[in-house]
Write a protein that holds these residues in place. Structure first.
Motif, short mmCIF file in Angstrom:
data_model
loop_
_atom_site.label_atom_id
_atom_site.label_comp_id
_atom_site.label_asym_id
_atom_site.label_seq_id
_atom_site.Cartn_x
_atom_site.Cartn_y
_atom_site.Cartn_z
N ALA A 999 -1.60 -3.85 4.29
CA ALA A 999 -0.86 -4.86 3.52
C ALA A 999 -1.50 -5.12 2.18
O ALA A 999 -0.84 -5.11 1.14
N GLU A 1000 -2.82 -5.32 2.19
CA GLU A 1000 -3.45 -5.66 0.92
C GLU A 1000 -3.43 -4.50 -0.07
O GLU A 1000 -3.25 -4.69 -1.26
N VAL A 1006 1.84 -2.32 -5.51
CA VAL A 1006 3.12 -2.85 -5.96
C VAL A 1006 2.92 -3.80 -7.14
O VAL A 1006 3.77 -3.89 -8.03
N ILE B 236 0.99 -16.08 -3.98
CA ILE B 236 -0.35 -15.54 -4.25
C ILE B 236 -0.85 -16.20 -5.53
O ILE B 236 -0.14 -16.21 -6.53
N VAL B 241 -4.47 -11.61 -9.37
CA VAL B 241 -4.01 -10.27 -9.73
C VAL B 241 -3.79 -10.20 -11.23
O VAL B 241 -2.78 -10.65 -11.71
N LEU B 251 -9.29 -9.06 -2.38
CA LEU B 251 -8.16 -8.34 -1.81
C LEU B 251 -7.73 -8.98 -0.50
O LEU B 251 -6.55 -9.15 -0.23
N SER B 252 -8.75 -9.33 0.29
CA SER B 252 -8.37 -9.91 1.57
C SER B 252 -7.79 -11.30 1.39
O SER B 252 -6.95 -11.75 2.17
N ILE B 254 -5.74 -12.03 -0.88
CA ILE B 254 -4.32 -11.79 -1.14
C ILE B 254 -3.59 -11.61 0.18
O ILE B 254 -2.47 -12.10 0.36
N ALA B 255 -4.25 -10.94 1.08
CA ALA B 255 -3.56 -10.62 2.33
C ALA B 255 -3.37 -11.85 3.22
O ALA B 255 -2.46 -11.88 4.06
N ILE B 258 0.07 -13.44 3.36
CA ILE B 258 1.05 -12.50 3.90
C ILE B 258 1.00 -12.53 5.42
O ILE B 258 2.03 -12.56 6.10
N PRO B 283 5.16 -9.83 -3.34
CA PRO B 283 4.58 -8.50 -3.57
C PRO B 283 5.65 -7.42 -3.54
O PRO B 283 5.78 -6.66 -2.57
N LEU B 297 3.97 -4.98 5.33
CA LEU B 297 3.45 -6.32 5.07
C LEU B 297 3.67 -7.22 6.29
O LEU B 297 3.03 -8.26 6.44
#
Lengths: 1066, 440
Positions: A999-1000, A1006, B236, B241, B251-252, B254-255, B258, B283, B297
């Protein structure tokens, strides 16, 4: 006003043609400009040719009808019946040699100079006024003891020598007469008020130079032996001579004369440009542009390449929209709304249509971009190549051909330029390119970047190789070209309006008293005709005279000042010094005279540079007097400007006060110009020495008075002083306090100076970043509550050979430091930019360096990056390679170690297409480091270490070129998007290890795509906007446009990013 | 509460569903160097054919011209794409301008100016429009219209009358007697952002899945047959970003949101069909049409066949009732470049212009289509919704041929706590408001 009722003369073809005459070769080549006699009959075409043209015009009746609606307004009955005198604004003055006018000048015969004044009446009628009876002359000082008999003898001797020198001339009498007059030389202080001089009147203007040569070399005189003479006023151009003697200044209103008229020079009345007479006549301004179909790989040449389109716009001065828009095209062209499209089958017809158009419209001023060097000469030469003898009749004089000659124009201020001069009689040419190059310092002078700069508009640029394709297409593609051509013709007009050139130049002409065309082609000079003074024609000693010490600059105490800095300025320093100390040619006392004359010490001034000048009680100087007039006039103009309501009137007055200011300053300038009319280094060095003294004096006074000892809160400190200003830190912390102290200091110090020298307080800089002398930046305050702007001097913001990155970086840093007051932010910003550069994330367009290709590779002595590149590009593809005259953009790429910089230049497009790595070190060391360190050194300790060698410089990323040899042997294999590990079969996106972060990692991909999409959209729609069409593809290849490379890159990056994204969809 | 307490179990109603998103899917299309002129060209052709057929009734006597064919003083009808010249329109070139103004630019909410003017363009050329009848404040770049008027001397076209394409034809509204069935529209969940309220969101989910309230409420919940999430589900933090390389820690981060969203969607998808559309902050790609959020996702919810990741714009039919909606970009962009009394008016205009997003590609990012224009509205929807608006608004408009359209502006849930419920029986709709404030 003088009586009207002068007889209208038949067209000047009625002149009986005197036998052929050779042009008198000007003897003195050391002059910048010499008169050139043009014989009327030389430019005229012969009878049979004329009838041919007339017939030709008849055949083209249809076109003539079409053009006729644009003719000038018909004459009112008053004019036709010749019952009124005519008032017109003069635009251009020249002279021709013709037969003396029998009725006006019954006593003379043979060829004579006829002054032609061209102008416009307020109703919009064009006027050509032929002025007769004005004769060229100059002076020599009369040798002592010369009686009337000696003069007549002298006359005969001179006549004889002249005849020898001009053997093949058939002028009846060279020296018309010699008169004894009382005049005084302007040079040096003299106690007696006048001396006898001989005024030598000659037949033709060029003979002045020839005669001067004879007198310079020496002439045998009875009883005196061989004697050479110093001549006076012999280097004044004839047209100027006329303007001076008749008291006409450029662009002034004159009365008398109708349409085409003859009169005696004594019957002209010149009106001072005030009140009613300061208004502008409705000039017709033609703006035009031509397109030529060049061959692939060649710049168009008139011997080969046809003229395919001519776009014309005609505007009346003072109106904001053109009243004529048309385009003449070779072959059919689809209609354009609001534009008269005239299509022709042959090039001959196109050219002749344009000639007829010029005749009908009868423009007073012709403008365009690079018309003097390209468009006009091209048309003339093309007509020659096609043998269209009747084409080059474009001037106001019927049947007179235009002349083309090569000229060079050199001046200290503007350097030497080569250009072609196309003399179109009676029409002023105003080439915006020349004006831009002279009046503005820009990084590029392409029409595109100039209009981007002044009109904030990008111009679509069609490469000349595409022009031929468009021309060879159909009526639609030719229409596309016509729209483009029209836009090119419109932009000069808009620049003219926006920058108010007409107002400014007309006012300059009025102030300096020379015609507008002189201002454009010859720089400024100012005339002085006063009180029987005569100017000697001093032989130029060239560089021997040496230079003198320039203006002073106080040592700059570099630093970042976070307290307000008050600036004390001398108002018009140099003019005031000249006035205050009565510095002039005629007040200068020679060292011998100082001893001989025994002048009382109280009536002389000894200047700091050691010269002696008398005070005004003995002799008032001419220059101070002129300056007083100019400054008083400027004061008046400024006062009127405040009163004025009408925007046009305002424009006129603003132009005038500006012109007066420039003129006042140039008075000092020409005393120092070693190639000027009358240099006098004694004056200029005295002026600067006084200037230096005043700056020092001011510094001393400020630092003596504003101290804590004298009860002030802080001790003031002068941190820097330039030519005419002194920067003071009073130590107070608010702008308002600094302003008060500044005003106090200015008033106090002004009191200690000789009038009219005056110190003024104008502005406060806060904060102020002083880098070194002539280099500083600061926020500019004139009122205590808000700053006006950011002011920078001498800092890399407009240097041509810097890439955009430097400019942006410097600007943004200054913005952060001065306005945001965020020094850490500025440091971080620089670090980010450097990191971006090293990590190959920098937008390529910011790295492009552009240089003009002026000659081919072999002609350059040293190898230069852009020349080498042009050569390499020619080998790759001759059709698109840059030619001489083009600007070559390049970037510096990584290459083998030790490769020279010029070997590492590369075409940005080629770099983009092949992923060639740029050389970040080059940009870091040769472009960024110096300007950035200059800014930061006063602010940061160890600036270089901190900014250029910090941890942000550790990671580097370099792209792999796709065209390098090694890539031929490389096998492409998919790698994991997450960790770049090679993917085993079956996996398309991620390795098994990265699967959990799917996902990340997807988000990252994207997000990248989404940013590129946004950029792509904005860039490409912007280009649609510039080209002015939504339904047609963007063709523009303007490399001057800041987004050109970005647009290309966005397209390429987008395609790649999309492929990456698609990998997720397996 | 648990399901086990309900012996006489309530059964969720069913409905038929057909996705009409095909037109908005980009699929294997790539960027091959094509430009935006082609989409304008395609749009003009589609619309011109349509407008020409209308012109014959509108002005049967007046000749139809192209821009090039205009003759001074002659009345005629021209069809072309409007272009609005705007003084204040932000321009990417300004980023390069040498003199940064010292005073920071105030970013106006709206870029209109009194000097703006309209231009009509077809393949052959452009003409400036004059006259009071066509107001630059209403129209935007990219609309295709027919104009009746004449060319004046100055090269302007003086407009006497404007013809828009009008509402497109509509499939018949199913008339058979029906029960109440509800569709829930929600947007701007912004999971993970600072303004999202997890409790409020949970209340909403529990309500629609029938986990809240008494039997009566649960029976209403059972009548909800479909949920549409119209964009901006994830918030986010933007600062994260910015094109710079991210540390794996970031990065994590961001996740995180989600994953949270996946859990929430999981709960909905377990109970009823769900369509999720991407929005400007999600995203997903930026250009319209935005492509479905990737299934990777949502590892949890994507396992349900009730979970559908859709495009934005999104079009579908439920029980033969046609829906069309966007996550809001089209209307937001219109609001920047034109003027209207409310958001619904913008929506109505897009229907009458028959174009979902006329400002694409000019000011709204859009894929450079080569031979079609997916935003052309061929068939009139029954329900037309726009997500991520400031407040809930709704109104019905009727067309000349009996078209009947429910317009809905769906507010941001994270700010308003409001979802919108549409009754399929009569297209009546109301707001469903969730609050977590306790009154004292």
């Amino acid at each position: 006003m003088s009586s009207g009722g002068r007889k209208r003369r038949a067209p000047p073809t009625s002149h009986p043609s005197p036998a052929t005459q050779a042009k008198t070769q000007a003897l003195s080549q050391e002059d910048d400009f010499v008169d050139e006699d043009v014989f009327l009959n030389e430019t005229l075409i012969t009878e049979d040719e004329e009838s041919l043209i007339l017939r030709d015009i008849e055949e083209r009746q249809a076109l003539a009808n079409r053009l006729s609606k644009w003719t000038r307004p018909a004459l009112s009955s008053d004019y036709v019946s010749q019952s009124c005198s005519v008032l017109f604004q003069q635009l251009e003055i020249d002279y021709v040699i013709g037969e003396s006018h029998k009725e006006l000048m019954p006593n003379s015969s043979g060829p004579a100079a006829i002054i032609r004044i061209f102008g416009v009446t307020k109703e919009g009628h064009s006027v050509c006024c032929n002025v007769h009876g004005f004769e060229p002359y100059f002076y020599i000082s009369c040798p002592p003891g010369m009686g009337p008999d000696d003069i007549s003898h002298f006359h005969q001797t001179l006549e004889g020598r002249m005849r020898e020198a001009n053997r093949n001339s058939n002028v009846g009498k060279f020296v018309r007469r010699i008169e004894l007059v009382q005049r005084r030389s302007i040079m040096y202080y003299q106690q007696s008020s006048s001396h006898p001089f001989l005024k030598i009147v000659v037949a033709l203007p060029t003979m002045v130079a020839s005669c001067r040569g004879i007198l310079d070399r020496g002439i045998q005189l009875n009883g005196l032996g061989m004697k050479s003479f110093m001549t006076y006023e012999s280097n004044v151009l004839f047209a100027l001579r006329f303007m001076i003697d008749c008291n006409i200044v450029g662009a002034r209103s004159l009365s008398n004369c109708q349409l085409e008229f003859d009169c005696l020079h004594s019957e002209l009345i010149s009106h001072a440009p005030e009140g009613e007479y300061s208004k502008m006549a409705p000039f017709r301004i033609l703006s035009f542009d031509i397109e030529c179909a060049g061959r692939k790989g060649h710049f168009p040449e008139p011997t080969h390449d046809p003229v395919i389109q001519i776009a014309n716009l005609v505007t009346l001065q003072g109106e904001d929209q053109p009243f004529i828009r048309n385009v003449m095209t070779l072959n059919s062209c689809s209609p354009i709304v609001g534009v008269d499209v005239m299509s022709f089958d042959t090039e001959r017809e196109v050219l002749l249509a344009w000639r007829d158009f010029i005749h009908e419209v009868d423009p007073d001023i012709i403008i365009g971009y690079n018309i003097c060097k390209f468009d006009l000469p091209y048309l003339i030469e093309r007509a020659q190549a096609l043998k269209i003898a009747e084409f080059p009749i474009l001037g106001r004089i019927r049947n007179s051909r235009v002349r083309v000659k090569d000229t060079t124009f050199s001046s200290r201020q503007y350097g030497t330029r080569e250009s072609k001069e196309v003399a179109v009689e009676g029409r002023v040419q105003f080439d915006l390119l020349q004006v831009m190059q002279r009046d503005y310092k820009l990084s590029s002078y392409s029409l595109n970047s100039v209009s981007a700069h002044f009109l904030s508009e990008q111009k679509e640029d069609v490469h000349h190789s595409i022009i031929s394709d468009l021309q060879n297409g159909n009526a639609e593609t030719r229409r596309r070209l016509a729209v483009y051509c029209l836009k090119d013709a419109y932009l000069p007009q808009r620049l003219l309006d926006k920058l108010m050139f007409i107002y400014n130049y007309v006012e300059m002409a009025r102030v300096t008293g020379v015609p507008i065309s002189f201002l454009l082609a010859r720089g400024q000079s100012i005339k002085a005709k006063q009180k029987n003074l005569v100017l000697p024609n001093v032989k130029q000693a060239g560089s021997e005279q040496g230079t003198y010490e320039g203006a002073t600059v106080l040592e700059a105490r570099a630093g970042f000042y976070e307290k307000p800095i008050a600036t004390l300025d001398f108002a018009s320093l140099y003019p005031s010094i000249m006035m205050a100390y009565n510095l002039c040619y005629c007040t200068l006392v020679t060292p011998e005279d100082v001893r001989k004359l025994n002048l009382p010490p109280e009536s002389v001034n000894k200047t700091p540079s050691g010269e002696t000048f008398v005070k005004s009680n003995l002799q008032k100087g001419i220059l101070p007097e002129i300056l007083e007039e100019l400054l008083a006039a400027r004061k008046r103009a400024k006062a009127d400007l405040k009163e004025a309501k009408d925007p046009l009137e305002k424009a006129v007055l603003d132009g005038r006060q500006l012109a007066l200011k420039i003129s006042a300053n140039s008075v000092y300038g020409f005393t120092g110009a070693t190639i000027g009319q009358l240099p006098c280094l004694e004056i200029s060095s005295s002026v600067t020495s006084y200037g230096r003294q005043m700056i020092e004096h001011t510094k001393k006074l400020v630092e003596d008075k504003f101290t804590t000892l004298n009860g002030y809160e802080h001790t003031a400190e002068v941190i820097y002083g330039d030519t005419d200003s002194v920067m003071v830190q009073f130590g107070v912390s608010t702008v308002e306090e600094a302003m008060n102290l500044g005003r106090e200091a200015a008033e106090y110090i002004s009191g200690t100076f000789t009038k009219p020298i005056k110190l003024e307080f104008e502005k406060v800089y806060f904060p102020y970043l002083l880098i070194s002398k002539k280099r500083y930046a600061g926020l500019f305050w004139t009122k205590p509550d808000n700053f006006d702007k950011m002011d920078t001097k001498g800092i890399e913001t407009v240097r041509r050979d810097n890439c955009l990155l430097v400019k942006n970086l410097v600007n943004d840093c200054l913005h952060k430091i001065l306005i945001d007051r965020d020094i850490p932010g500025a440091v971080q910003y620089v670090k980010n930019a450097i990191s971006d550069l090293l990590m190959n994330r920098m937008d390529l367009s910011l790295l492009v360096i552009t240089k003009g290709l002026t000659k081919t590779g072999d002609d350059y002595e040293v190898k230069a990056a852009h020349v080498e590149l042009a050569e390499r590009m020619r080998k790759r593809d001759a059709a698109t390679a840059p030619n001489v005259g083009d600007r070559v953009p390049y970037v510096i790429i990584k290459a083998a170690k030790g490769a020279k910089a010029y070997e590492r230049s590369e075409d940005p497009i080629y770099v983009l297409e092949n992923n060639i790595p740029i050389d970040p070190q080059y940009y870091l060391e040769n472009q960024i480091s110096k300007p950035i360190l200059r800014i930061f050194e006063p602010i940061l300790k160890n600036a270089s270490k901190e900014l250029l060698h910090g941890s942000h410089t550790r990671s580097i990323s370099i792209s792999t070129p796709s065209n390098s040899g090694i890539m031929k042997f490389a096998k492409k294999q998919l790698t994991c998007i997450g960790c770049k590990a090679l993917l085993s079969k079956g996996n398309h996106t991620l390795c098994s290890h990265c699967k959990g972060r799917e996902a990340e990692l997807y988000c990252k991909t994207v997000t990248h795509v989404s940013e590129l999409e946004m950029l792509f959209g904005r860039l490409w729609t912007q280009c649609q906007e510039c080209q002015g069409s939504l339904h047609q593809d963007v063709l523009c290849t303007s490399r001057d446009c800041p987004i050109f490379y970005r647009r290309k890159k966005a397209q390429k990056d987008m395609a790649e990013a999309k492929l990456q994204l698609d990998r997720w969809n397996f | 509460m648990g399901m086990d307490s309900e012996k006489n179990s309530l059964c969720r109603l069913q409905c038929s569903y057909a996705s009409l998103d095909e037109a908005f899917e980009i699929g294997k299309e790539t960027y091959r160097g094509q430009q935006y002129s082609q989409i304008y060209f395609a749009r003009l052709h589609l619309m011109r054919t349509l407008l020409y057929s209308l012109v014959s009734q509108w002005k049967p006597q007046t000749p139809v011209c192209t821009v090039l064919g205009l003759e001074q003083g002659k009345e005629c009808v021209i069809v072309g794409t409007l272009y609005k010249h705007m003084k204040l329109k932000p321009c990417i070139l300004d980023e390069y301008s040498k003199e940064r103004s010292a005073v920071p630019l105030v970013r106006p909410h709206n870029f209109m100016h009194d000097d703006d003017y309209l231009v009509l363009e077809d393949e052959s050329g452009r003409v400036k429009l004059g006259g009071d009848l066509i107001s630059p404040s209403v129209f935007v770049t990219g609309i295709v219209v027919a104009l009746h008027g004449k060319e004046t001397g100055a090269g302007d076209f003086s407009v006497l009358e404007v013809l828009e394409a009008g509402l497109p034809p509509q499939i018949e509204f199913p008339l058979k007697s029906r029960e109440d069935k509800y569709i829930v529209l929600v947007s701007g969940l912004n999971v993970g952002s600072s303004d999202s309220n997890p409790l409020q969101l949970q209340l909403f989910i529990d309500h629609i899945t029938g986990h809240l309230g008494d039997e009566k409420e649960q029976s209403i919940a059972s009548q909800i047959v479909h949920v549409v999430i119209a964009g901006n589900s994830i918030g986010i933090p933007r600062g994260l970003v910015n094109g710079q390389n991210l540390a794996s820690k970031d990065l994590s981060r961001i996740a995180e949101p989600i994953k949270e969203l996946d859990i929430l969607l999981n709960q909905i998808a377990a109970g009823l069909p769900l369509d999720i559309m991407p929005g400007p902050n999600d995203p997903a790609n930026f250009s319209l049409p935005q492509q479905p959020l990737h299934r990777c996702l949502f590892p949890g919810s994507a396992a349900y066949n009730t979970f559908r990741s859709c495009t934005n714009p999104h079009s579908f039919e439920i029980d033969n009732i046609r829906f069309l909606g966007t996550s809001g970009q089209n209307v937001d962009d219109l609001e920047k470049y034109s003027d209207a009394k409310d958001k619904l008016e913008f929506m109505e205009r897009t229907l009458r212009w028959r174009h979902l997003a006329p400002t694409a590609p000019n000011t709204l990012g859009c894929y450079p289509y080569t031979d079609s224009d997916p935003f052309f509205i061929e068939s009139c929807p029954h329900v037309y919704f726009v997500g991520n608006q400031d407040k809930y608004e709704s109104r019905v408009i009727k067309g000349s041929e009996g078209q009947f359209v429910r317009l809905i502006s769906v507010p941001k849930f994270s700010e308003s706590g409001v979802a919108v419920v549409v009754n399929l029986r009569d297209l009546e709709c109301h707001a469903l408001s969730f609050g977590t404030q306790f009154s004292s």
